[in-house]
Design an enzyme around this catalytic site. Structure first.
Site, mmCIF file in Angstrom:
data_model
loop_
_atom_site.group_PDB
_atom_site.id
_atom_site.type_symbol
_atom_site.label_atom_id
_atom_site.label_comp_id
_atom_site.label_asym_id
_atom_site.label_seq_id
_atom_site.Cartn_x
_atom_site.Cartn_y
_atom_site.Cartn_z
ATOM 1 N N CYS A 1 0.826 -1.206 0.000
ATOM 2 C CA CYS A 1 0.000 0.000 0.000
ATOM 3 C C CYS A 1 0.864 1.261 0.000
ATOM 4 O O CYS A 1 1.999 1.261 0.436
ATOM 5 C CB CYS A 1 -0.861 0.031 1.242
ATOM 6 S SG CYS A 1 -1.751 -1.490 1.527
ATOM 7 N N ARG B 1 5.111 0.031 -5.983
ATOM 8 C CA ARG B 1 5.102 -0.838 -4.799
ATOM 9 C C ARG B 1 4.023 -1.915 -4.901
ATOM 10 O O ARG B 1 3.989 -2.835 -4.104
ATOM 11 C CB ARG B 1 4.861 0.004 -3.542
ATOM 12 C CG ARG B 1 5.920 1.059 -3.293
ATOM 13 C CD ARG B 1 5.449 2.021 -2.238
ATOM 14 N NE ARG B 1 5.358 1.366 -0.963
ATOM 15 C CZ ARG B 1 6.310 1.417 -0.019
ATOM 16 N NH1 ARG B 1 7.383 2.118 -0.252
ATOM 17 N NH2 ARG B 1 6.178 0.795 1.113
ATOM 18 N N TRP C 1 -3.102 -2.707 -1.267
ATOM 19 C CA TRP C 1 -2.735 -4.066 -1.674
ATOM 20 C C TRP C 1 -3.484 -4.954 -0.709
ATOM 21 O O TRP C 1 -3.188 -4.970 0.497
ATOM 22 C CB TRP C 1 -1.221 -4.231 -1.544
ATOM 23 C CG TRP C 1 -0.660 -5.446 -2.202
ATOM 24 C CD1 TRP C 1 -0.404 -5.628 -3.549
ATOM 25 C CD2 TRP C 1 -0.271 -6.677 -1.588
ATOM 26 N NE1 TRP C 1 0.137 -6.864 -3.780
ATOM 27 C CE2 TRP C 1 0.220 -7.535 -2.596
ATOM 28 C CE3 TRP C 1 -0.284 -7.127 -0.279
ATOM 29 C CZ2 TRP C 1 0.699 -8.818 -2.325
ATOM 30 C CZ3 TRP C 1 0.201 -8.402 -0.008
ATOM 31 C CH2 TRP C 1 0.667 -9.241 -1.033
ATOM 32 N N ASN D 1 -1.903 1.419 6.224
ATOM 33 C CA ASN D 1 -1.010 0.379 5.674
ATOM 34 C C ASN D 1 -0.763 -0.619 6.784
ATOM 35 O O ASN D 1 -0.547 -0.228 7.933
ATOM 36 C CB ASN D 1 0.349 1.002 5.273
ATOM 37 C CG ASN D 1 0.280 1.667 3.923
ATOM 38 O OD1 ASN D 1 -0.771 1.687 3.288
ATOM 39 N ND2 ASN D 1 1.390 2.231 3.480
ATOM 40 N N GLY D 2 -0.744 -1.907 6.437
ATOM 41 C CA GLY D 2 -0.396 -2.917 7.441
ATOM 42 C C GLY D 2 -1.605 -3.758 7.814
ATOM 43 O O GLY D 2 -2.570 -3.861 7.073
ATOM 44 N N GLU E 1 19.499 -16.150 -8.552
ATOM 45 C CA GLU E 1 19.036 -14.773 -8.796
ATOM 46 C C GLU E 1 18.608 -14.607 -10.246
ATOM 47 O O GLU E 1 17.576 -13.976 -10.538
ATOM 48 C CB GLU E 1 20.136 -13.795 -8.411
ATOM 49 C CG GLU E 1 19.875 -12.338 -8.755
ATOM 50 C CD GLU E 1 18.623 -11.748 -8.108
ATOM 51 O OE1 GLU E 1 18.039 -12.396 -7.209
ATOM 52 O OE2 GLU E 1 18.219 -10.650 -8.534
ATOM 53 N N LYS F 1 14.825 -13.403 -11.408
ATOM 54 C CA LYS F 1 14.586 -12.234 -12.282
ATOM 55 C C LYS F 1 13.670 -12.631 -13.435
ATOM 56 O O LYS F 1 12.720 -11.947 -13.770
ATOM 57 C CB LYS F 1 15.921 -11.740 -12.849
ATOM 58 C CG LYS F 1 16.508 -10.416 -12.516
ATOM 59 C CD LYS F 1 15.942 -9.505 -11.527
ATOM 60 C CE LYS F 1 15.730 -10.080 -10.235
ATOM 61 N NZ LYS F 1 15.676 -9.638 -9.001
ATOM 62 N N GLU G 1 10.057 -13.372 -12.309
ATOM 63 C CA GLU G 1 9.300 -12.196 -11.863
ATOM 64 C C GLU G 1 8.799 -11.355 -13.012
ATOM 65 O O GLU G 1 7.717 -10.813 -12.969
ATOM 66 C CB GLU G 1 10.152 -11.252 -11.029
ATOM 67 C CG GLU G 1 10.916 -11.750 -9.925
ATOM 68 C CD GLU G 1 11.410 -10.608 -9.060
ATOM 69 O OE1 GLU G 1 12.604 -10.285 -9.221
ATOM 70 O OE2 GLU G 1 10.653 -10.046 -8.301
ATOM 71 N N HIS H 1 21.039 -35.184 -10.193
ATOM 72 C CA HIS H 1 20.303 -35.767 -9.048
ATOM 73 C C HIS H 1 18.815 -35.486 -9.156
ATOM 74 O O HIS H 1 18.136 -35.295 -8.152
ATOM 75 C CB HIS H 1 20.873 -35.214 -7.741
ATOM 76 C CG HIS H 1 22.312 -35.573 -7.533
ATOM 77 N ND1 HIS H 1 22.716 -36.801 -7.107
ATOM 78 C CD2 HIS H 1 23.437 -34.866 -7.787
ATOM 79 C CE1 HIS H 1 24.034 -36.856 -7.061
ATOM 80 N NE2 HIS H 1 24.501 -35.690 -7.461
ATOM 81 N N LYS I 1 6.640 -4.180 -4.484
ATOM 82 C CA LYS I 1 8.050 -3.843 -4.327
ATOM 83 C C LYS I 1 8.521 -4.152 -2.908
ATOM 84 O O LYS I 1 9.640 -4.561 -2.695
ATOM 85 C CB LYS I 1 8.289 -2.359 -4.621
ATOM 86 C CG LYS I 1 9.739 -1.921 -4.511
ATOM 87 C CD LYS I 1 10.629 -2.673 -5.468
ATOM 88 C CE LYS I 1 12.086 -2.304 -5.348
ATOM 89 N NZ LYS I 1 12.962 -3.183 -6.161
#
Ligand code: AGP
Length: 603
Positions: free
Chosen positions: A2, A27, A74, A98-99, A476, A480, A483, A499, A598
């Protein structure tokens, strides 16, 4: 997550609020709203979906208001609907939040039993109704905010406006919140991110937890007051000039913020090295000289966790100090073994990731000092750490982290060299400068990576492989690609393919193999295992190595010379470009990928 922006002043609050919310879109959110105080009425305009939906509604009404608050939500409690969008308001107050309010359902039941009604499924509305209840009993806004905040638990930031004045009120607990002022224009601001206030509020304040902030704009001045919950004046806030330049808010010549941020890495690497080796950051690192601990407990999420593995390798190889690296959401519930004398190190770009913050609290409860490698000064992680190692990456807007990863890992490397006492060795600074130059060269020749992307972007799946110090880079690189291109990809230790994962290999699968000069023969044999099963192969390997180039369907040649310690960060930039170009070919939203935020400020 948010975003919050509030304004009070002689101008129209709509402009700064919408501009601020636009900057916070990166975000992640799923609805947006604004509440404007107009002719002593609180008018709420809100809509599910993107900010553009809200802008259309505002355009129709063309409102003018000196005081307002805006929010991008969000969803945590309650579906993505217009009713659940913020702000939430009634005949007295309007609130954005927010939260999470952890005991919201208990209070909601109690308030309903007392005859109060709710219009939404959100926990935020519980704050609004309780606040209004206390106000009707006390006729005192500050007292009502204090009582409401003290009753509710959970990590949250609240911003409130009232019908009876042009004041802005806010309070928070383990959530980002800044208060801003522009004395010259007699304007007050509030936001969940200083980035939203660039160019509006030259002075910003970071209140600590449970401090009530009250912004009062008059014809002559703007005043910001800070109170403890007992309403005594508080000094628990930090002032900072909001001097970030406006160009941080624009993409400049780049098509995406992510591309801009990939290109920024070369210069930022030099800047960080100068800061920590030659300038004011030196004394921060000097404090580590000769430092040892029985164990570093490195904890982070996502890309920051990958940086943590890179840093673990540095601490173990340079300093021969034991380092464990945990995913924060695992660490916090595994009853970790933490002993006196050990150090916890949290890595986070935003400094607001809920799982990482929870681990910091856990370690502090156990008496373990907490260090941070963090980008956002004043963030919750920053404020709660015993020592902070800022990465000075500037604002990172692309949801997919690029420059933050590079600078997190580099900061960890410099910490290792500081502990070793070798910050002044000429080869250190020269290797860093070489890394910067190599990355700049890569940026200048990125079209070659675009050609590789064109060859493979339609494939079904991708397995990134790497050995030793390149293993976290394989992880990483895979993240990337997942995402921003929404394709299945995973990172694997090269020696681990046989394996199990090798069962996946066929002509629809691409192995992106990092083949560094170290353990080269062993890594090449892993590539041959894939080739023998008709897998497509992209090798990221040393220049002029004809004997292996023939194995690859595409060969990304890098100059590893002179980068004995920092080559993983160099290889990683090639993978950033590869992911970027594959995503472009896929036509996805590269800066704001679907489902992502974000900063994940909720569990
Ligand atoms: C990275 O590309 C992702 N956006 C995500 O994994 C991110 O690294 C993670 O959420 C941690 O965020 P932080 O660094 O702000 O704590």
């Amino acid at each position: 997550m948010c975003g919050i922006v509030g304004y009070s002043g002689p101008g129209n609050s709509v402009g700064p609020i919408i501009e601020g919310l636009s900057r916070l879109e990166y975000r992640g959110y799923d609805s947006a709203g604004i509440c404007l105080k107009i002719n002593n009425e609180l008018q709420i305009i809100k809509k599910e979906g993107k900010l553009d939906n809200l802008k259309k509604l505002i355009e129709e009404k063309k409102p003018f208001s000196h005081t307002g608050i805006g929010h991008t939500r969000w969803a945590t409690h309650g579906e993505v609907t217009t009713d659940n969008a913020h702000p939430h308001g009634n005949e007295v107050f309007a609130v954005v939040h927010n939260g999470i309010i952890e005991n919201a359902s208990t209070f909601k039941k109690q308030l309903i039993a007392e005859g109060f009604h709710f219009k939404s499924q959100t926990d935020t509305e519980v704050f609004l109704v309780l606040l209004t209840k206390f106000y009707k009993e006390t006729q005192n806004t500050l007292q009502s905010i204090s009582k409401t905040f003290s009753s509710l638990s959970g990590n949250s930031a609240f911003v409130i406006i009232e019908k009876s004045s042009d004041k802005l009120y806010c309070i928070k607990r383990s959530a980002p919140l800044v208060v801003g002022e522009n004395k010259e224009k007699r304007e007050a601001y509030v936001s969940s991110d200083p980035f939203a206030l660039i160019g509006f509020a030259p002075r910003i304040y970071f209140p600590q937890d449970a401090v009530i902030c009250e912004s009062i704009v008059s014809d002559q001045d703007v005043n910001i007051n800070f109170y403890e919950l007992d309403l005594k004046p508080s000094k628990r806030f930090k002032f900072q000039s909001n001097a970030m330049s406006m160009d941080a808010t624009t993409k400049g010549p780049y098509e995406h913020f992510m591309l801009k941020e990939i290109h920024e890495q070369g210069a930022l690497i030099n800047k960080l090295a100068a800061f920590y080796i030659k300038n004011e950051g030196r004394k921060i690192l000097e404090g580590l000289k000769g430092f040892t601990t029985p164990e570093w407990h490195i904890t982070a999420c996502g890309t920051a966790w990958h940086a943590g593995i890179v840093i673990k390798n540095y601490f173990e190889q340079i300093n021969r100090q034991r380092a464990s690296v945990d995913i924060a959401s695992e660490f916090r519930y595994k009853n970790p073994i933490l002993n006196k004398g050990e150090i916890s190190l949290f890595i986070s770009q935003s400094g607001e990731t809920a799982d990482t913050l929870a681990c910091q609290e856990l370690c502090k409860e156990k008496g373990i000092p907490s260090y941070s490698i963090v980008n956002v000064e004043g963030s919750t992680l920053f404020r709660n750490s015993d020592k902070n190692f800022l990465i000075h990456a500037g604002v990172e807007i692309g949801v997919a982290s690029t420059k933050a990863f590079t600078l997190q890992a580099l900061t960890g490397y410099l910490m290792g060299r500081a502990m070793e006492g070798t910050l002044d060795q000429p080869e250190l600074f020269s290797e860093i400068q070489l890394l910067s130059n190599r990355i700049d060269e890569l940026c200048a020749n990125a079209d070659s990576l675009k050609e590789v992307a064109e060859k493979i972007y339609s494939k079904k799946g991708f397995i990134f492989t790497g050995r030793g110090k390149y293993f976290p880079i394989a992880l990483e690189g895979a993240l990337k690609l997942k995402e921003i291109a929404y394709v299945h990809a995973e990172g694997y230790a090269a020696g681990e393919l046989k394996h199990g994962p090798i069962a996946l290999i066929d002509e629809n699968i691409v192995n992106i193999a990092i083949v560094g000069p170290e353990l080269l023969e062993k890594t090449v044999s892993n590539v041959e295992e894939v080739k023998a099963r008709r897998g497509k192969i992209v090798i990221v390997g040393p220049k002029n190595l004809e004997e292996i180039e023939h194995l690859a369907d595409a060969y990304i040649a890098l100059d590893f010379e002179g980068l004995p310690n920092l080559s993983p960060l160099y290889v990683n930039v090639a993978l950033q470009f590869l992911a970027y170009h594959i995503a472009k070919l896929k036509g996805t939203d590269i800066d704001k990928p679907r489902n992502l935020a974000k900063s994940v400020t909720v569990e």
